[in-house]
Scaffold this active site. Sequence first.
Site, short mmCIF file in Angstrom:
data_model
loop_
_atom_site.label_atom_id
_atom_site.label_comp_id
_atom_site.label_asym_id
_atom_site.label_seq_id
_atom_site.Cartn_x
_atom_site.Cartn_y
_atom_site.Cartn_z
N ASP A 234 0.87 -1.34 -0.03
CA ASP A 234 -0.05 -0.09 0.05
C ASP A 234 0.81 1.39 -0.06
OD1 ASP A 234 -1.82 2.09 0.58
OD2 ASP A 234 -2.06 1.30 2.53
N ASN B 212 -0.12 4.36 -0.51
CA ASN B 212 -0.83 5.81 -0.20
C ASN B 212 -1.66 5.62 1.11
OD1 ASN B 212 -3.21 4.18 -0.66
ND2 ASN B 212 -3.70 5.26 -2.75
N ASP C 39 -4.27 3.66 2.27
CA ASP C 39 -5.65 3.38 2.32
C ASP C 39 -5.90 2.30 2.69
OD1 ASP C 39 -5.11 2.20 0.25
OD2 ASP C 39 -6.58 3.05 -1.22
N ASP D 286 -4.94 -10.52 -15.60
CA ASP D 286 -6.11 -11.40 -15.44
C ASP D 286 -7.22 -10.90 -16.32
OD1 ASP D 286 -7.68 -13.59 -14.03
OD2 ASP D 286 -6.42 -12.76 -12.24
N ASP E 215 -9.90 -16.12 -16.72
CA ASP E 215 -10.70 -16.41 -15.59
C ASP E 215 -11.86 -17.57 -16.13
OD1 ASP E 215 -11.49 -16.19 -12.60
OD2 ASP E 215 -13.15 -15.40 -13.52
N GLU F 204 -7.69 -20.78 -16.86
CA GLU F 204 -8.14 -21.48 -15.52
C GLU F 204 -9.20 -22.31 -16.20
OE1 GLU F 204 -10.19 -20.28 -11.11
OE2 GLU F 204 -10.79 -19.08 -12.81
N HIS G 204 -4.87 -17.26 -4.96
CA HIS G 204 -5.72 -16.48 -4.16
C HIS G 204 -6.89 -17.17 -3.91
CE1 HIS G 204 -6.87 -16.06 -8.16
NE2 HIS G 204 -8.33 -15.59 -7.83
N ASP G 205 -7.29 -18.13 -4.42
CA ASP G 205 -8.67 -19.04 -4.37
C ASP G 205 -8.33 -20.18 -3.17
OD1 ASP G 205 -10.09 -17.38 -5.63
OD2 ASP G 205 -9.78 -18.38 -7.42
#
Length: 536
Positions: free
Chosen positions: A26, A28, A30, A103, A209, A272, A334-335
Amino acid sequence: MTAPHIKRPWWETGVVYQIYPRSFRDSNGDGIGDIAGIRERLDYVVGLGVDAIWLSPIFPSPMADFGYDVADYCDVAAIFGDLAEFDALLAEVHSRGLKLVLDFVPNHSSTAHPWFAESRSSRDNPKRDWYFWRDPAADTNGERRPPNNWTSDMGGSAWAFDAATGQYYLHTFLKEQADLDWRNPEVRAAMTDVLRFWFDRGVDGFRIDVLWHCAKAEDLRDNPLNPAFTPQMGEKLKVLQHHSAHQPEIHEIAAAFRALADGYGERLLVGEICLPLDQLMTYYGTAEAPGVHLPFNFQLLEAPWDAAAIGAIIAAYEAALPPDGWPNWVLGSHDAPRLAARIGEAQARVAAMLLLTLRGTPTLYQGDELGIGKVTIPPDRIRDPQDLRQPGLGLGRDGARTPMPWTDDPFAGFGSAEPWLPLNDDWRTRNVAAQDHDEGSMLNLTRRLLALRRLHSALTVGNLTLLPAEDEVLQYERCDGDERLLVALNFGSRERQVSVPEGSKVVEKMLSTVRMQPDGVVLGANEGVIWRLEHA
């Protein structure tokens, strides 16, 4: 005989590193990772020794499914930056000798996409048939019900009723993700323009995807019921997806993607595809109509962590490959639950050696090089829509998406504010800075493995031969010309002997997954070793 070396596309000798942008760095304050944060950490990526980075979606999105609900395919979400920052990242990636893969989400758009807004505005809108709209059916009592029995992968019916026009629309995933109809030539043309937009900017490829979902049976007939279904399996598995996915027309779509990519030179397409092995192999296409270069091979993600089982998977996969098919392997994403959470840190080191010494293109997921394991996600910090909609089923993906821990500074050096997801529980000691200075760390093991791949063609393009081994041990030989390497992996907690191929001798122990290892041709508990062989 030594086979002559041929020029190979970059991905056949390369390693892909998946970055989940929300959770990398990150810049900035947030609490959300961004493109500028990725630029700040490119030295780290280069230092790992990988060849390409794959970014999970960075497009404008309401973030119902964290970017997999795309509202604009040709822009960058403001939380990540803008097109100018993306172009700067791409230029810097290329200047460092890396490739960048994006992606691509073709099965569905966000319901916030202007295309869908037009489509749902009236039954006679020109974009109405860009999506699947159908009249309600009626049950035996005359009550309204969905047009067919298809189920969403997120649970419940795959159809959402739209009161304004009195019809249902199809959503294979969340109701905020409306399926596009790829039988419509206007949809194909619009999405082909999306690929051209990013290829023209210089991206090196796409991970596509849920490719196998992009074609549905033309008559949208009911799926057969799953005879093995139990409620514990989740509603998704009530039916078998025989008509809602993996239709013959999908190969025509994949071939069109491939023809476009090939027109730009060495551009990579990764599909995928979560299907059985024989069906997965069809996505390589044919000589006349090639498909994607790499249909993602997810078999190791859910395989029992057992030497015999893994050996059988490798043998079956290698045997199933078409003549020109290049293999690939994945151990984290990530899954999926974190690898070290599933098999423990000691075996995660063995798994790293497996991933980076098998024949084919490996994809390494961010944080796995640190051995990040199970992460505590308090109920009020859950963000994954799967867990929010189906609590208690253990389907959540948040644990794989937690922020990268860079240092032991506040917020682990991820940024200057509380991150969007909790950090790994042990971030104060399990972070990049701490492991950077520890020669025996998982990070430095990963770096050494990647360095060996670069130095030894046997580990990239060489042949693979599975060898007989003791219980709990997986052994294979990698050969390229006169170079012969023996990989032995101990999946158990007892010392094991290694079987050296007949007529061969060990001349050098090149790398072990443990800090202290005995001399000789022996495997310690939870140890993987690479030896160099010569003819005796």
